[in-house]
Design a protein around this motif. Sequence first.
Motif, mmCIF file in Angstrom:
data_model
loop_
_atom_site.group_PDB
_atom_site.id
_atom_site.type_symbol
_atom_site.label_atom_id
_atom_site.label_comp_id
_atom_site.label_asym_id
_atom_site.label_seq_id
_atom_site.Cartn_x
_atom_site.Cartn_y
_atom_site.Cartn_z
ATOM 1 N N ALA A 199 0.802 -1.217 0.000
ATOM 2 C CA ALA A 199 0.000 0.000 0.000
ATOM 3 C C ALA A 199 0.832 1.262 0.000
ATOM 4 O O ALA A 199 0.388 2.310 -0.487
ATOM 5 N N THR A 200 2.050 1.195 0.538
ATOM 6 C CA THR A 200 2.893 2.395 0.619
ATOM 7 C C THR A 200 3.765 2.580 -0.620
ATOM 8 O O THR A 200 4.384 3.626 -0.794
ATOM 9 N N TYR A 201 3.804 1.553 -1.479
ATOM 10 C CA TYR A 201 4.625 1.603 -2.694
ATOM 11 C C TYR A 201 6.086 1.940 -2.383
ATOM 12 O O TYR A 201 6.761 2.627 -3.146
ATOM 13 N N THR A 202 6.557 1.445 -1.255
ATOM 14 C CA THR A 202 7.965 1.607 -0.891
ATOM 15 C C THR A 202 8.703 0.319 -1.202
ATOM 16 O O THR A 202 8.082 -0.742 -1.343
ATOM 17 N N PRO A 203 10.038 0.379 -1.333
ATOM 18 C CA PRO A 203 10.784 -0.841 -1.669
ATOM 19 C C PRO A 203 10.489 -1.969 -0.692
ATOM 20 O O PRO A 203 10.446 -1.770 0.529
ATOM 21 N N ASN A 204 10.278 -3.159 -1.226
ATOM 22 C CA ASN A 204 9.979 -4.310 -0.389
ATOM 23 C C ASN A 204 11.226 -4.785 0.341
ATOM 24 O O ASN A 204 12.332 -4.729 -0.200
ATOM 25 N N PRO A 205 11.070 -5.281 1.585
ATOM 26 C CA PRO A 205 12.231 -5.823 2.300
ATOM 27 C C PRO A 205 12.709 -7.111 1.659
ATOM 28 O O PRO A 205 11.955 -7.804 0.965
ATOM 29 N N LYS A 206 13.968 -7.440 1.896
ATOM 30 C CA LYS A 206 14.518 -8.682 1.353
ATOM 31 C C LYS A 206 13.777 -9.877 1.898
ATOM 32 O O LYS A 206 13.503 -10.848 1.182
ATOM 33 N N ASN A 207 13.464 -9.830 3.186
ATOM 34 C CA ASN A 207 12.688 -10.888 3.839
ATOM 35 C C ASN A 207 11.525 -10.250 4.590
ATOM 36 O O ASN A 207 11.505 -9.047 4.839
ATOM 37 N N GLU A 208 10.577 -11.068 4.977
ATOM 38 C CA GLU A 208 9.419 -10.582 5.713
ATOM 39 C C GLU A 208 9.856 -10.135 7.112
ATOM 40 O O GLU A 208 10.380 -10.938 7.892
ATOM 41 N N ALA A 209 9.655 -8.874 7.397
ATOM 42 C CA ALA A 209 10.127 -8.333 8.669
ATOM 43 C C ALA A 209 9.360 -7.064 9.016
ATOM 44 O O ALA A 209 8.775 -6.403 8.143
ATOM 45 N N LYS A 210 9.318 -6.750 10.312
ATOM 46 C CA LYS A 210 8.732 -5.505 10.820
ATOM 47 C C LYS A 210 7.302 -5.305 10.318
ATOM 48 O O LYS A 210 6.906 -4.222 9.901
ATOM 49 N N GLY A 211 6.533 -6.361 10.328
ATOM 50 C CA GLY A 211 5.121 -6.281 9.955
ATOM 51 C C GLY A 211 4.826 -6.373 8.482
ATOM 52 O O GLY A 211 3.660 -6.486 8.091
ATOM 53 N N ARG A 212 5.856 -6.327 7.646
ATOM 54 C CA ARG A 212 5.639 -6.376 6.197
ATOM 55 C C ARG A 212 5.860 -7.787 5.694
ATOM 56 O O ARG A 212 6.970 -8.319 5.716
ATOM 57 N N GLY A 213 4.777 -8.396 5.261
ATOM 58 C CA GLY A 213 4.827 -9.764 4.781
ATOM 59 C C GLY A 213 3.428 -10.352 4.753
ATOM 60 O O GLY A 213 2.421 -9.631 4.775
ATOM 61 N N ARG A 214 3.338 -11.663 4.717
ATOM 62 C CA ARG A 214 2.039 -12.348 4.694
ATOM 63 C C ARG A 214 1.276 -12.092 5.993
ATOM 64 O O ARG A 214 1.844 -12.137 7.067
ATOM 65 N N GLN A 215 -0.013 -11.872 5.838
ATOM 66 C CA GLN A 215 -0.870 -11.585 6.996
ATOM 67 C C GLN A 215 -1.800 -12.764 7.281
ATOM 68 O O GLN A 215 -2.039 -13.611 6.409
ATOM 69 N N PRO A 216 -2.323 -12.865 8.517
ATOM 70 C CA PRO A 216 -3.249 -13.958 8.833
ATOM 71 C C PRO A 216 -4.404 -14.014 7.837
ATOM 72 O O PRO A 216 -4.947 -12.970 7.449
ATOM 73 N N VAL A 217 -4.780 -15.214 7.437
ATOM 74 C CA VAL A 217 -5.835 -15.358 6.434
ATOM 75 C C VAL A 217 -7.204 -15.040 7.034
ATOM 76 O O VAL A 217 -7.418 -15.146 8.240
ATOM 77 N N GLY A 218 -8.108 -14.625 6.181
ATOM 78 C CA GLY A 218 -9.497 -14.453 6.574
ATOM 79 C C GLY A 218 -9.808 -13.255 7.437
ATOM 80 O O GLY A 218 -10.903 -13.180 8.016
ATOM 81 N N LYS A 219 -8.912 -12.295 7.543
ATOM 82 C CA LYS A 219 -9.137 -11.135 8.395
ATOM 83 C C LYS A 219 -9.859 -9.994 7.669
ATOM 84 O O LYS A 219 -10.455 -9.129 8.302
ATOM 85 N N LEU A 220 -9.779 -9.981 6.360
ATOM 86 C CA LEU A 220 -10.424 -8.929 5.572
ATOM 87 C C LEU A 220 -11.745 -9.442 5.007
ATOM 88 O O LEU A 220 -11.955 -10.653 4.902
ATOM 89 N N PRO A 221 -12.676 -8.551 4.625
ATOM 90 C CA PRO A 221 -13.993 -8.983 4.143
ATOM 91 C C PRO A 221 -13.886 -9.901 2.927
ATOM 92 O O PRO A 221 -13.029 -9.711 2.056
#
Length: 297
Positions: A199-221
């Motif tokens: 959403a921020t269109y900022t460079p992606n981290p090399k690995n999933e870290a600091k909240g940026r990565g896959r999120q728990p499934v089924g949380k959004l509508p």
Amino acid sequence: MPSPGRWVAYVVPACAALATCFVPASVAPADDKPKLPQAPRFPFGEEQAKTFRDDYAKAAGLPREVTNSVGMKLVLVPPGNFEMGPNGSTYRVTLAKPFHAGVTEVTLGQYRKFKAGHNVEGADDEFNEDDRPAAMVSWDDARAFCAWLSAQDDEKKAGRMYALPTEAQWEWAARAGTSTSRHFGETDKEQAKFSWFNATYTPNPKNEAKGRGRQPVGKLPPNAWGLHDTLGNVWEWCGDRRTDEATGEARDPVMRGGSWRSGAFHCTAVAHDPGSPGTKGDNIGFRVVCTVAAGAK
């Protein structure tokens, strides 16, 4: 009593010399099978989609929802026809058979029942929790999971056979009756409400870290069929792979829907990305579909 003249002829083996026996029309065999409802004319809205799904499940004798032996929830997606592909390059597709689709992407917890100890290396611990979508899963791996799940005793008893969705099944499921590029609209105005993406269109981290990565499934509508995360979180493998023995042509399989690393442009019902059968990534996972025998629970 039937009205005069309303008699139906049947050949009954018990009658002498196979003579023609006559019985009243009122006792003639009747077809009591419910008539399957026709899909609404595409495109159609959320309430029409839900009503059609529920009416089809009842008429076909199919469960609207299923929870399988690994705790995976699946929902009925009825058949229909739609315009597949991006605007300006669409073509008509008919899906004549219903199927059940995973309500969410396959989670790490579910995948670990097939491949114990599977982790995404380099990711912070939170991204290897059981409720995150499985990742670092190739097309070959995903197909192997489907074969393993189909072979489980409880699944065989229930008459359930699993596979990766075809591209047509995936798009029909993701659209849920809509003709827009996203099930919630044509633009990305509400993208963050319905999908996990960059959403921020900022460079992606090399690995999933600091909240940026896959999120728990089924949380959004979910969409109108009841499917969560069809857009974003992880790319989802599709099962069909184009081959032609006559010419020797073979094309890579594709993944659909975009991921947490993607911009909003790739988190649509029409975006796709090819990959070799062995391609893996921390943003690549899958969702399953299955066929369910009528009368199954």
